[in-house]
Design a protein around this motif. Sequence first.
Motif, short mmCIF file in Angstrom:
data_model
loop_
_atom_site.label_atom_id
_atom_site.label_comp_id
_atom_site.label_asym_id
_atom_site.label_seq_id
_atom_site.Cartn_x
_atom_site.Cartn_y
_atom_site.Cartn_z
N PRO A 47 5.48 -46.20 9.27
CA PRO A 47 5.97 -45.53 8.05
C PRO A 47 6.97 -44.42 8.32
O PRO A 47 7.91 -44.23 7.55
CB PRO A 47 4.69 -44.99 7.42
CG PRO A 47 3.60 -45.86 7.94
CD PRO A 47 4.00 -46.20 9.34
N MET A 95 7.97 -47.83 0.79
CA MET A 95 6.85 -47.26 1.53
C MET A 95 5.55 -47.98 1.19
O MET A 95 4.70 -48.20 2.05
CB MET A 95 6.73 -45.76 1.23
CG MET A 95 5.77 -45.02 2.13
SD MET A 95 6.18 -45.18 3.90
CE MET A 95 7.82 -44.47 3.93
N ALA A 149 1.09 -42.80 2.94
CA ALA A 149 2.25 -43.25 2.18
C ALA A 149 2.66 -42.22 1.14
O ALA A 149 3.85 -41.96 0.93
CB ALA A 149 1.94 -44.59 1.51
#
Length: 309
Positions: A47, A95, A149
């Motif tokens: 991420p 994301m 996230a």
Amino acid sequence: MNTPSNAVPASLPDPQEIAPAAMSPTRPMYWSIRRELWENRSIYIAPLVVAAVQVLGFAISTIGLAERRRAVLLLEPARQRAAIEQPYDIAAIMMIIIVFIVGVFYCLDALHGERRDRSVLFWKSLPVSDLTTVLSKASIPLVVLPLLAFAITVCVQLIMLLISSANLMMHGVSPATTWAHFPVFQNWLVLLYGLVAIALWHAPIYGWLLLVSGWARRAVFLWAVLPLIAIQILEKIAFNTSHLTSLLKDRLIGFAPDAFAFSEHGAIDSLTQLTPGKFLSTPGLWIGLAVAAAFLAAAIRLRRYREPI
């Protein structure tokens, strides 16, 4: 001749002072989750890499931003907001997709990897139950990744806001045109709610992948996917129906109509469009959670008796 003294030395500690320290909790769940983050750094590295690419791409796209903003401000208010919000919405959607992909591949390797490298023998020697171990692994896609996230998306959008504001100010355009059409805190609340809804809805997917990870000896991805494909083909040939295909599609994206009341143009313009009551009363949600619990119970039993590969 000296006689032994029955007096208790004053330097000895009070047993009541030792008891709290000796009885302090070891927090096996906490340390099991820490172990997963330590052993699987892709959980947060992937991420973060995507976030860096998003920021770099947005910085490049700000070339000519002032001219585009002047053109956007000539549109009607709804289209203005949609155009200004678009890059921020894309960052959030990307994301969400990447943490889902990370969660899938993490679950596929979560129980299989420790059997493959035989580290399961070491971890089983510790005073940590199979229940705690499996639940800590399930908490990664269900709890840790959604929170990660959310945090990364908030940081990315803040950086994007700063970059766009600086670019607009350099070209004589007020950055207030961005802040007025992009309700930051409202969008973050919508994002957090959406991440929770997605995690709950996808719980049976992660449970199934953990079960296969604990059962398969090799080719975990194929064992997770091929049975579903075979059943779909068999159903189509035998009954000319596609119920399983529809079920899988609904399990991937079916949360949205129940979790949100989308406007005519398919956007979320107000917090009143969040419908948690409807979402929590959806039978599909609770059926999915029950199925996920069954998969996790089977995975716990498999870990208890499964030998290293």
